[in-house]
Design a protein around this motif. Structure first.
Motif, PDB file in Angstrom:
ATOM      1  N   TYR A   1       0.867  -1.175   0.000  1.00  0.00           N
ATOM      2  CA  TYR A   1       0.000   0.000   0.000  1.00  0.00           C
ATOM      3  C   TYR A   1       0.906   1.228   0.000  1.00  0.00           C
ATOM      4  O   TYR A   1       1.931   1.256   0.694  1.00  0.00           O
ATOM      5  N   LEU A   2       0.548   2.244  -0.784  1.00  0.00           N
ATOM      6  CA  LEU A   2       1.351   3.470  -0.830  1.00  0.00           C
ATOM      7  C   LEU A   2       1.034   4.364   0.362  1.00  0.00           C
ATOM      8  O   LEU A   2      -0.132   4.626   0.657  1.00  0.00           O
ATOM      9  N   VAL A   3       2.084   4.802   1.022  1.00  0.00           N
ATOM     10  CA  VAL A   3       1.960   5.769   2.118  1.00  0.00           C
ATOM     11  C   VAL A   3       2.931   6.895   1.808  1.00  0.00           C
ATOM     12  O   VAL A   3       4.127   6.653   1.625  1.00  0.00           O
ATOM     13  N   ALA A   4       2.413   8.094   1.683  1.00  0.00           N
ATOM     14  CA  ALA A   4       3.227   9.267   1.336  1.00  0.00           C
ATOM     15  C   ALA A   4       4.018   9.021   0.052  1.00  0.00           C
ATOM     16  O   ALA A   4       5.162   9.431  -0.071  1.00  0.00           O
ATOM     17  N   GLY A   5       3.404   8.283  -0.905  1.00  0.00           N
ATOM     18  CA  GLY A   5       4.040   8.023  -2.200  1.00  0.00           C
ATOM     19  C   GLY A   5       5.140   6.986  -2.167  1.00  0.00           C
ATOM     20  O   GLY A   5       5.896   6.870  -3.122  1.00  0.00           O
ATOM     21  N   ASN A   6       5.243   6.223  -1.093  1.00  0.00           N
ATOM     22  CA  ASN A   6       6.308   5.238  -0.947  1.00  0.00           C
ATOM     23  C   ASN A   6       5.746   3.879  -0.535  1.00  0.00           C
ATOM     24  O   ASN A   6       4.635   3.783  -0.018  1.00  0.00           O
ATOM     25  N   LEU A   7       6.552   2.841  -0.733  1.00  0.00           N
ATOM     26  CA  LEU A   7       6.178   1.497  -0.308  1.00  0.00           C
ATOM     27  C   LEU A   7       6.049   1.470   1.202  1.00  0.00           C
ATOM     28  O   LEU A   7       6.844   2.072   1.912  1.00  0.00           O
ATOM     29  N   SER A   8       5.045   0.768   1.676  1.00  0.00           N
ATOM     30  CA  SER A   8       4.862   0.673   3.125  1.00  0.00           C
ATOM     31  C   SER A   8       5.006  -0.777   3.570  1.00  0.00           C
ATOM     32  O   SER A   8       5.078  -1.686   2.751  1.00  0.00           O
ATOM     33  N   VAL A   9       5.042  -0.942   4.872  1.00  0.00           N
ATOM     34  CA  VAL A   9       4.979  -2.273   5.476  1.00  0.00           C
ATOM     35  C   VAL A   9       3.751  -2.292   6.371  1.00  0.00           C
ATOM     36  O   VAL A   9       3.358  -1.263   6.926  1.00  0.00           O
ATOM     37  N   LYS A  10       3.155  -3.456   6.504  1.00  0.00           N
ATOM     38  CA  LYS A  10       1.976  -3.598   7.365  1.00  0.00           C
ATOM     39  C   LYS A  10       2.451  -4.069   8.730  1.00  0.00           C
ATOM     40  O   LYS A  10       3.173  -5.065   8.834  1.00  0.00           O
ATOM     41  N   LEU A  11       2.049  -3.336   9.766  1.00  0.00           N
ATOM     42  CA  LEU A  11       2.443  -3.657  11.134  1.00  0.00           C
ATOM     43  C   LEU A  11       1.224  -3.716  12.038  1.00  0.00           C
ATOM     44  O   LEU A  11       0.219  -3.060  11.783  1.00  0.00           O
ATOM     45  N   LYS A  12       1.350  -4.484  13.113  1.00  0.00           N
ATOM     46  CA  LYS A  12       0.317  -4.506  14.151  1.00  0.00           C
ATOM     47  C   LYS A  12       0.517  -3.280  15.033  1.00  0.00           C
ATOM     48  O   LYS A  12       1.632  -2.954  15.417  1.00  0.00           O
ATOM     49  N   ARG A  13      -0.582  -2.592  15.327  1.00  0.00           N
ATOM     50  CA  ARG A  13      -0.565  -1.449  16.246  1.00  0.00           C
ATOM     51  C   ARG A  13      -1.762  -1.598  17.152  1.00  0.00           C
ATOM     52  O   ARG A  13      -2.902  -1.499  16.689  1.00  0.00           O
ATOM     53  N   GLY A  14      -1.513  -1.862  18.408  1.00  0.00           N
ATOM     54  CA  GLY A  14      -2.617  -2.040  19.335  1.00  0.00           C
ATOM     55  C   GLY A  14      -3.463  -3.229  18.919  1.00  0.00           C
ATOM     56  O   GLY A  14      -2.960  -4.321  18.704  1.00  0.00           O
ATOM     57  N   SER A  15      -4.757  -2.982  18.740  1.00  0.00           N
ATOM     58  CA  SER A  15      -5.650  -4.070  18.358  1.00  0.00           C
ATOM     59  C   SER A  15      -5.852  -4.157  16.846  1.00  0.00           C
ATOM     60  O   SER A  15      -6.597  -5.005  16.377  1.00  0.00           O
ATOM     61  N   GLY A  16      -5.185  -3.298  16.089  1.00  0.00           N
ATOM     62  CA  GLY A  16      -5.361  -3.299  14.638  1.00  0.00           C
ATOM     63  C   GLY A  16      -4.045  -3.359  13.894  1.00  0.00           C
ATOM     64  O   GLY A  16      -3.011  -3.717  14.455  1.00  0.00           O
ATOM     65  N   GLU A  17      -4.105  -3.005  12.620  1.00  0.00           N
ATOM     66  CA  GLU A  17      -2.919  -2.989  11.774  1.00  0.00           C
ATOM     67  C   GLU A  17      -2.850  -1.643  11.062  1.00  0.00           C
ATOM     68  O   GLU A  17      -3.869  -0.991  10.834  1.00  0.00           O
ATOM     69  N   VAL A  18      -1.626  -1.263  10.685  1.00  0.00           N
ATOM     70  CA  VAL A  18      -1.400  -0.021   9.952  1.00  0.00           C
ATOM     71  C   VAL A  18      -0.378  -0.278   8.854  1.00  0.00           C
ATOM     72  O   VAL A  18       0.426  -1.212   8.933  1.00  0.00           O
ATOM     73  N   PHE A  19      -0.451   0.549   7.812  1.00  0.00           N
ATOM     74  CA  PHE A  19       0.586   0.579   6.787  1.00  0.00           C
ATOM     75  C   PHE A  19       1.513   1.730   7.150  1.00  0.00           C
ATOM     76  O   PHE A  19       1.048   2.848   7.405  1.00  0.00           O
ATOM     77  N   VAL A  20       2.824   1.463   7.197  1.00  0.00           N
ATOM     78  CA  VAL A  20       3.787   2.452   7.689  1.00  0.00           C
ATOM     79  C   VAL A  20       4.907   2.672   6.682  1.00  0.00           C
ATOM     80  O   VAL A  20       5.432   1.718   6.084  1.00  0.00           O
ATOM     81  N   TRP A  21       5.269   3.949   6.512  1.00  0.00           N
ATOM     82  CA  TRP A  21       6.493   4.340   5.809  1.00  0.00           C
ATOM     83  C   TRP A  21       7.102   5.463   6.628  1.00  0.00           C
ATOM     84  O   TRP A  21       6.476   6.512   6.830  1.00  0.00           O
ATOM     85  N   LYS A  22       8.304   5.198   7.126  1.00  0.00           N
ATOM     86  CA  LYS A  22       8.998   6.120   8.030  1.00  0.00           C
ATOM     87  C   LYS A  22       8.050   6.512   9.167  1.00  0.00           C
ATOM     88  O   LYS A  22       7.561   5.654   9.868  1.00  0.00           O
ATOM     89  N   LYS A  23       7.776   7.802   9.328  1.00  0.00           N
ATOM     90  CA  LYS A  23       6.902   8.227  10.428  1.00  0.00           C
ATOM     91  C   LYS A  23       5.458   8.415   9.981  1.00  0.00           C
ATOM     92  O   LYS A  23       4.624   8.873  10.761  1.00  0.00           O
ATOM     93  N   ASN A  24       5.162   8.052   8.751  1.00  0.00           N
ATOM     94  CA  ASN A  24       3.803   8.171   8.217  1.00  0.00           C
ATOM     95  C   ASN A  24       3.110   6.825   8.307  1.00  0.00           C
ATOM     96  O   ASN A  24       3.705   5.788   8.048  1.00  0.00           O
ATOM     97  N   GLU A  25       1.837   6.854   8.674  1.00  0.00           N
ATOM     98  CA  GLU A  25       1.082   5.608   8.716  1.00  0.00           C
ATOM     99  C   GLU A  25      -0.383   5.878   8.413  1.00  0.00           C
ATOM    100  O   GLU A  25      -0.885   6.977   8.647  1.00  0.00           O
ATOM    101  N   VAL A  26      -1.019   4.848   7.845  1.00  0.00           N
ATOM    102  CA  VAL A  26      -2.462   4.883   7.617  1.00  0.00           C
ATOM    103  C   VAL A  26      -3.032   3.575   8.145  1.00  0.00           C
ATOM    104  O   VAL A  26      -2.373   2.528   8.105  1.00  0.00           O
ATOM    105  N   GLU A  27      -4.249   3.644   8.632  1.00  0.00           N
ATOM    106  CA  GLU A  27      -4.897   2.456   9.182  1.00  0.00           C
ATOM    107  C   GLU A  27      -5.145   1.433   8.075  1.00  0.00           C
ATOM    108  O   GLU A  27      -5.530   1.773   6.959  1.00  0.00           O
TER     109      GLU A  27
END
Length: 111
Positions: free
Chosen positions: A59-85
């Motif tokens: 998934y693109l985050v801030a125009g870059n490749l992201s990684v999917k991580l667990k955050r709390g009870s959900g997951e987010v797509f993260v690139w550097k300090k940017n993330e989207v649910e």
């Protein structure tokens, strides 16, 4: 710029027909990066065969490749300090992107 064979170009045409579009993502200038919606994949030409997925679709985050991580009870797509649910809609978009991409890459070229 990546040089493609006629067979690889036919595959690219099928990808374009399915809504995939090229995108430039540093440092992947020597690969084929394709975007559809907010998803992206990195492909590499395989001599005499076609194209293969070089990195898993993301998934693109801030125009870059992201990684999917667990955050709390959900997951987010993260690139550097940017993330989207990683909402059900985004996860489905990514799954559909991956299914369509693999289906097209596995099709034999049409003559």
């Amino acid at each position: 710029m990546v040089e493609l064979t006629p067979r690889q170009m036919k595959t690219m045409e099928r990808l374009f027909e399915a809504g995939f579009r090229p995108i430039a993502i540093p440092p992947y200038e020597n690969a084929v990066c394709l975007k559809r919606g907010d998803c992206v994949a990195i492909l590499a030409p395989v001599t005499g065969v076609g194209l293969k997925v070089l990195a898993p679709p993301s998934y693109l985050v801030a125009g870059n490749l992201s990684v999917k991580l667990k955050r709390g009870s959900g997951e987010v797509f993260v690139w550097k300090k940017n993330e989207v649910e990683a909402t059900p809609g985004r996860l489905e978009e990514l799954a559909r992107f991956q299914r369509d991409l693999i289906q097209i890459l596995d099709l034999p070229p049409q003559q």
